[in-house]
Scaffold this active site. Structure first.
Site, PDB file in Angstrom:
ATOM      1  CB  CYS A   1      -0.892  -0.019   1.231  1.00 33.92           C
ATOM      2  SG  CYS A   1      -2.006   1.380   1.277  1.00 33.92           S
TER       3      CYS A   1
ATOM      4  CG  ASN B   1      -5.662  -6.826  -2.692  1.00 33.93           C
ATOM      5  OD1 ASN B   1      -6.833  -6.526  -2.846  1.00 33.93           O
ATOM      6  ND2 ASN B   1      -4.706  -6.378  -3.480  1.00 33.93           N
TER       7      ASN B   1
HETATM    8 ZN    ZN Z   1      -8.016  -3.383  -4.079  1.00 33.66          ZN
END
Ligand code: ZN
Length: 305
Positions: free
Chosen positions: A239, A248
């Site tokens: 991220c 995820n």
């Molecule tokens: Zn996503």
């Protein structure tokens, strides 16, 4: 229980490097051989914007040769939908960011414009012969909050869910794109959206693990009757706004949770864990996440079978 692997799309599009086509193929084949029956293999977006996804047509073509595999793709617009049909994708997802600020910034479209696009795509699909017609999902992204706008009014989200269905989507998905959800908000959202579109039209959730609540959220969704879960092998993609956090939910950990609980996923964990080597070779600079891969299976572990 359907685990829908989204690593080749959501994972790879967040990686700096582009995974070579032959390694993408190896990865998809290995996961399918491990028992994964649905894989989002790419997205039909501008090559300039996401060069990592430039070979999606070839990836779809390959994935379609694997018996029993549902080949899913993401499309931002009609042009993408046409490419998806040309390649023969089984399932097409159109994201609609419930944050209009996010929608404008990302794809320069208002909510009305995205709904119009959904309607046009649904009409196009309905004109196709049944065997070429993909399943069409409209996905409510940033449903649990947006990095630009913060929380979004529930009434706005519900209205958009209703409008996507009216526009002709077969199914509505809920996405915690930003990893802002918690088990209570996940439960509420599922109940509220189902209240508007009907239980059978909301079957899947797309959750992130940005703040470590991914599995707790998945369990809450499972207890609400959700049957399809998106996840990414190794939590690939990370991220960008939260270093050290996976993007995820990690597929290996999610499958382990369900199998431990006696909920069959049809996936062989030993084989699934082996797939990590392929991904590591394909994007060597990316960190792969997951607790199970580090700790290994418990002694005497038996899955749900
Ligand atoms: Zn996503």
């Amino acid at each position: 229980m359907l685990i829908s692997e989204v690593g080749p799309r959501d994972g790879l599009q967040n990686c700096a490097a582009t995974m070579p086509l032959d390694i993408k193929k190896k990865w998809i084949a290995a996961e399918a051989a491990a028992g994964v029956t649905e894989i989002e293999v790419g997205s039909f977006v501008s090559r300039k914007l996401l060069p990592q996804m430039a070979d999606t047509g070839d990836v779809v073509e390959f994935a379609k040769t694997i018996p029993g595999l549902t080949v899913a793709v993401l499309v931002p617009n009609m042009r993408g939908a046409e490419a998806a049909v040309a390649a023969g994708a089984h399932k097409v997802t159109l994201p609609l960011s419930v944050s209009e600020t996010h929608s404008l910034k990302n794809i320069r479209r208002t909510h009305d414009q995205v709904i119009d696009e959904a309607r046009a795509i649904a009409e196009y699909f309905s004109g196709l012969p049944a065997d070429e017609r993909p399943h069409f999902e409209g996905s409510l992204s940033t449903a649990f909050g947006c990095t630009l706008e913060g929380p979004i009014e529930l009434s706005t989200i519900l209205r958009l869910a209703e409008r996507l269905l009216e526009a002709g989507c077969d199914e509505i998905g809920v996405s915690d794109t930003t990893g802002y959800g918690d088990p209570a908000s996940i439960r509420t959202m599922i109940r509220e959206v189902r209240g508007v579109v009907g239980d059978d039209k909301l079957q899947g959730v797309h959750l992130h693990n940005t703040r470590g609540l991914g599995l707790a959220n998945a369990l809450a969704a499972f207890e609400e009757g959700i049957t399809t879960f998106d996840s990414s092998l190794g939590g690939l993609g990370g991220c960008p706004t939260a270093p050290g956090a996976s993007g995820n939910i990690v597929t290996e950990d999610l499958v382990f949770m369900f199998e431990s609980m006696g909920v069959a996923t049809g996936i062989d964990l030993e084989k699934l864990l082996k797939c990590r080597e392929i991904v590591a070779a394909g994007v060597p600079d990316e960190e792969l996440y997951g607790f199970l891969p580090r700790a290994g299976l418990p002694l005497g572990f038996v899955g749900a079978g």
